[in-house]
Design a protein around this motif. Structure first.
Motif, PDB file in Angstrom:
ATOM      1  N   HIS A 158     -12.496  -0.344  -3.144  1.00 27.13           N
ATOM      2  CA  HIS A 158     -12.577   1.009  -4.401  1.00 27.13           C
ATOM      3  C   HIS A 158     -13.816   1.845  -3.666  1.00 27.13           C
ATOM      4  O   HIS A 158     -14.644   2.331  -4.525  1.00 27.13           O
ATOM      5  CB  HIS A 158     -12.617   0.484  -5.554  1.00 27.13           C
ATOM      6  CG  HIS A 158     -11.473  -0.369  -6.085  1.00 27.13           C
ATOM      7  ND1 HIS A 158     -10.508   0.108  -5.951  1.00 27.13           N
ATOM      8  CD2 HIS A 158     -11.681  -1.487  -6.673  1.00 27.13           C
ATOM      9  CE1 HIS A 158      -9.557  -0.897  -6.307  1.00 27.13           C
ATOM     10  NE2 HIS A 158     -10.177  -1.808  -6.674  1.00 27.13           N
ATOM     11  N   ASP A 204       0.556   5.489  -6.236  1.00 23.65           N
ATOM     12  CA  ASP A 204      -0.012   4.345  -7.087  1.00 23.65           C
ATOM     13  C   ASP A 204      -1.449   3.893  -7.016  1.00 23.65           C
ATOM     14  O   ASP A 204      -1.898   2.898  -7.663  1.00 23.65           O
ATOM     15  CB  ASP A 204       0.927   3.079  -6.494  1.00 23.65           C
ATOM     16  CG  ASP A 204       2.381   3.092  -6.989  1.00 23.65           C
ATOM     17  OD1 ASP A 204       2.544   3.666  -8.026  1.00 23.65           O
ATOM     18  OD2 ASP A 204       3.076   2.389  -6.484  1.00 23.65           O
ATOM     19  N   HIS A 205      -2.108   4.711  -6.340  1.00 21.81           N
ATOM     20  CA  HIS A 205      -3.747   4.315  -6.061  1.00 21.81           C
ATOM     21  C   HIS A 205      -4.699   5.682  -6.138  1.00 21.81           C
ATOM     22  O   HIS A 205      -4.677   6.343  -5.192  1.00 21.81           O
ATOM     23  CB  HIS A 205      -3.786   3.945  -4.629  1.00 21.81           C
ATOM     24  CG  HIS A 205      -2.831   2.718  -4.349  1.00 21.81           C
ATOM     25  ND1 HIS A 205      -1.902   2.642  -3.601  1.00 21.81           N
ATOM     26  CD2 HIS A 205      -2.960   1.103  -4.993  1.00 21.81           C
ATOM     27  CE1 HIS A 205      -1.005   1.602  -3.473  1.00 21.81           C
ATOM     28  NE2 HIS A 205      -1.785   0.584  -4.322  1.00 21.81           N
ATOM     29  N   GLN A 206      -4.696   5.957  -7.550  1.00 16.62           N
ATOM     30  CA  GLN A 206      -5.535   7.107  -7.829  1.00 16.62           C
ATOM     31  C   GLN A 206      -6.880   6.389  -7.882  1.00 16.62           C
ATOM     32  O   GLN A 206      -7.339   5.938  -8.862  1.00 16.62           O
ATOM     33  CB  GLN A 206      -5.080   7.848  -9.140  1.00 16.62           C
ATOM     34  CG  GLN A 206      -3.594   8.329  -8.847  1.00 16.62           C
ATOM     35  CD  GLN A 206      -3.652   9.394  -7.873  1.00 16.62           C
ATOM     36  OE1 GLN A 206      -4.575  10.224  -7.709  1.00 16.62           O
ATOM     37  NE2 GLN A 206      -2.653   9.759  -7.476  1.00 16.62           N
ATOM     38  N   LEU A 207      -7.919   6.948  -7.170  1.00 16.69           N
ATOM     39  CA  LEU A 207      -9.219   6.738  -7.175  1.00 16.69           C
ATOM     40  C   LEU A 207     -10.217   7.754  -7.017  1.00 16.69           C
ATOM     41  O   LEU A 207     -10.575   8.361  -5.909  1.00 16.69           O
ATOM     42  CB  LEU A 207      -9.738   5.682  -5.689  1.00 16.69           C
ATOM     43  CG  LEU A 207      -8.964   4.266  -5.594  1.00 16.69           C
ATOM     44  CD1 LEU A 207      -9.259   3.482  -4.569  1.00 16.69           C
ATOM     45  CD2 LEU A 207      -9.231   3.640  -7.220  1.00 16.69           C
ATOM     46  N   TYR A 236       0.521   6.704  -0.607  1.00 16.43           N
ATOM     47  CA  TYR A 236      -0.422   5.748  -1.250  1.00 16.43           C
ATOM     48  C   TYR A 236      -0.972   6.209  -2.591  1.00 16.43           C
ATOM     49  O   TYR A 236      -1.404   5.496  -3.338  1.00 16.43           O
ATOM     50  CB  TYR A 236      -1.553   5.651  -0.215  1.00 16.43           C
ATOM     51  CG  TYR A 236      -2.942   5.061  -0.591  1.00 16.43           C
ATOM     52  CD1 TYR A 236      -2.828   3.501  -0.380  1.00 16.43           C
ATOM     53  CD2 TYR A 236      -3.973   5.519  -1.279  1.00 16.43           C
ATOM     54  CE1 TYR A 236      -3.865   2.632  -0.682  1.00 16.43           C
ATOM     55  CE2 TYR A 236      -5.125   4.682  -1.304  1.00 16.43           C
ATOM     56  CZ  TYR A 236      -4.935   3.494  -1.219  1.00 16.43           C
ATOM     57  OH  TYR A 236      -6.142   2.634  -1.705  1.00 16.43           O
ATOM     58  N   LEU A 237      -1.308   7.659  -2.679  1.00 17.85           N
ATOM     59  CA  LEU A 237      -1.912   8.138  -3.753  1.00 17.85           C
ATOM     60  C   LEU A 237      -0.899   8.223  -5.168  1.00 17.85           C
ATOM     61  O   LEU A 237      -1.133   8.499  -6.250  1.00 17.85           O
ATOM     62  CB  LEU A 237      -2.341   9.528  -3.666  1.00 17.85           C
ATOM     63  CG  LEU A 237      -3.563   9.746  -2.705  1.00 17.85           C
ATOM     64  CD1 LEU A 237      -4.028  10.994  -2.637  1.00 17.85           C
ATOM     65  CD2 LEU A 237      -4.890   8.948  -3.215  1.00 17.85           C
ATOM     66  N   LEU A 276       0.801  -1.307   0.062  1.00 19.97           N
ATOM     67  CA  LEU A 276      -0.148   0.020   0.232  1.00 19.97           C
ATOM     68  C   LEU A 276       0.932   1.209   0.104  1.00 19.97           C
ATOM     69  O   LEU A 276       0.294   2.395   0.142  1.00 19.97           O
ATOM     70  CB  LEU A 276      -0.931  -0.075   1.220  1.00 19.97           C
ATOM     71  CG  LEU A 276      -1.738  -1.160   1.458  1.00 19.97           C
ATOM     72  CD1 LEU A 276      -2.770  -0.971   2.501  1.00 19.97           C
ATOM     73  CD2 LEU A 276      -2.888  -1.264   0.190  1.00 19.97           C
ATOM     74  N   ASN A 282     -10.140   1.073   1.271  1.00 17.13           N
ATOM     75  CA  ASN A 282     -10.151   1.692  -0.018  1.00 17.13           C
ATOM     76  C   ASN A 282      -9.488   0.837  -1.169  1.00 17.13           C
ATOM     77  O   ASN A 282     -10.102   0.813  -2.250  1.00 17.13           O
ATOM     78  CB  ASN A 282      -9.436   3.069   0.155  1.00 17.13           C
ATOM     79  CG  ASN A 282      -9.450   3.905  -0.960  1.00 17.13           C
ATOM     80  OD1 ASN A 282      -8.465   4.060  -1.907  1.00 17.13           O
ATOM     81  ND2 ASN A 282     -10.566   4.509  -1.350  1.00 17.13           N
ATOM     82  N   TYR A 283      -8.343   0.431  -0.674  1.00 16.27           N
ATOM     83  CA  TYR A 283      -7.685  -0.354  -1.855  1.00 16.27           C
ATOM     84  C   TYR A 283      -8.269  -1.797  -2.623  1.00 16.27           C
ATOM     85  O   TYR A 283      -8.423  -2.079  -3.406  1.00 16.27           O
ATOM     86  CB  TYR A 283      -6.169  -0.987  -1.421  1.00 16.27           C
ATOM     87  CG  TYR A 283      -5.295  -1.764  -2.218  1.00 16.27           C
ATOM     88  CD1 TYR A 283      -4.742  -1.279  -3.160  1.00 16.27           C
ATOM     89  CD2 TYR A 283      -5.486  -3.134  -1.653  1.00 16.27           C
ATOM     90  CE1 TYR A 283      -3.950  -2.169  -4.118  1.00 16.27           C
ATOM     91  CE2 TYR A 283      -4.647  -4.116  -2.754  1.00 16.27           C
ATOM     92  CZ  TYR A 283      -3.760  -3.664  -3.777  1.00 16.27           C
ATOM     93  OH  TYR A 283      -3.043  -4.421  -4.517  1.00 16.27           O
ATOM     94  N   ARG A 284      -8.810  -2.293  -1.159  1.00 13.03           N
ATOM     95  CA  ARG A 284      -9.570  -3.584  -1.637  1.00 13.03           C
ATOM     96  C   ARG A 284     -10.782  -3.377  -2.401  1.00 13.03           C
ATOM     97  O   ARG A 284     -11.224  -4.275  -3.054  1.00 13.03           O
ATOM     98  CB  ARG A 284      -9.744  -4.484  -0.477  1.00 13.03           C
ATOM     99  CG  ARG A 284     -10.171  -5.780  -0.482  1.00 13.03           C
ATOM    100  CD  ARG A 284     -10.060  -6.601   0.667  1.00 13.03           C
ATOM    101  NE  ARG A 284     -10.739  -7.994   0.539  1.00 13.03           N
ATOM    102  CZ  ARG A 284     -10.630  -9.077   1.296  1.00 13.03           C
ATOM    103  NH1 ARG A 284     -10.083  -8.876   2.408  1.00 13.03           N
ATOM    104  NH2 ARG A 284     -11.241 -10.067   0.904  1.00 13.03           N
ATOM    105  N   PHE A 325      -6.903   2.739   4.520  1.00 17.90           N
ATOM    106  CA  PHE A 325      -6.290   2.545   3.122  1.00 17.90           C
ATOM    107  C   PHE A 325      -6.424   1.137   2.551  1.00 17.90           C
ATOM    108  O   PHE A 325      -6.622   0.735   1.429  1.00 17.90           O
ATOM    109  CB  PHE A 325      -4.866   2.644   3.310  1.00 17.90           C
ATOM    110  CG  PHE A 325      -4.310   4.046   3.719  1.00 17.90           C
ATOM    111  CD1 PHE A 325      -4.335   4.989   2.557  1.00 17.90           C
ATOM    112  CD2 PHE A 325      -3.447   4.369   4.883  1.00 17.90           C
ATOM    113  CE1 PHE A 325      -4.308   6.341   2.795  1.00 17.90           C
ATOM    114  CE2 PHE A 325      -3.263   5.927   5.006  1.00 17.90           C
ATOM    115  CZ  PHE A 325      -3.401   6.643   3.944  1.00 17.90           C
TER     116      PHE A 325
END
Length: 211
Positions: free
Chosen positions: A72, A98-101, A95-96, A10, A68-70, A65
């Protein structure tokens, strides 16, 4: 994966407890929920895209986190310790990367849980025994008042719950337990090593929690 490997996945840093947390009567030091407990808790849960997840006493943000990652979905962590709130914000920056939501952000709020104004979209609430039963009562009453104004299904997820938490929800609210899972491989037998999920009784059971 172990906790360190999950943190690396993460791009966050959440290992370690609040050794410097001041001694307070009603607020307990932060301890991160083990990732294997999170896997156990959420393996049989299905979220909808409009669900909004709130973690009271989030510390450095591990649970928001993870969820959110798991799944969305939008998550919010509330933390009264300013230093750990700042650590959560630093973790968010990493985190953001690699994980842009865009439609499911992760946010953090500094303040006491009982002062948080429950939003009509808030419907899933997580507690890892963060404070006394007196504060828990206030938070649950805030949640139920919000539900009364904006009817919706409400879920309360407890890890390592105190007997006072359980008794209060069962005896003094319209919540009912829909899952009660003991954490396996505990070093010693402990009645608190469990995950309990409560649902409001106002509507019929939702298939969000699968058998």
């Amino acid at each position: 994966m172990n906790d360190r490997q999950y943190d690396q996945l993460l791009h966050i840093s959440t290992i370690g407890n609040q050794s410097d947390f001041p001694m307070l009567a009603h607020y307990y030091p932060y301890e991160p929920t083990p990732y294997d407990v999170l896997d156990l808790c959420f393996d049989k849960i299905e979220f909808e895209k409009n669900d909004r997840f709130i973690d009271f006493g989030c510390g450095k943000g591990r649970v928001p986190f993870y969820v959110n990652y798991r799944f969305h979905i939008e998550t919010l962590g509330i933390e009264m310790n300013e230093r750990y709130g700042q650590d959560a914000l630093k973790n968010k920056v990493e985190y953001l990367k690699d994980h842009q939501l865009a439609n499911a952000p992760v946010n953090f709020l500094y303040g006491k849980a009982e002062h948080y104004k429950i939003k009509p979209s808030d419907n899933i609430f997580f507690f890892f025994n963060p404070f006394s039963i007196q504060i828990f009562r206030k938070v649950i009453h805030n949640i139920l008042n919000s539900q009364q104004k904006d009817p919706r299904k409400i879920y309360v997820i407890l890890y390592y719950p105190s007997f006072e938490y359980i008794q209060f929800l069962r005896d003094e609210t319209h919540f009912m337990a829909v899952r009660d899972v003991r954490v396996p491989n505990a070093i010693t037998y402990n009645m608190h090593e469990r995950v309990m999920i409560f649902e409001s009784k106002e509507e019929s059971l939702n298939d969000k929690f699968m058998e």
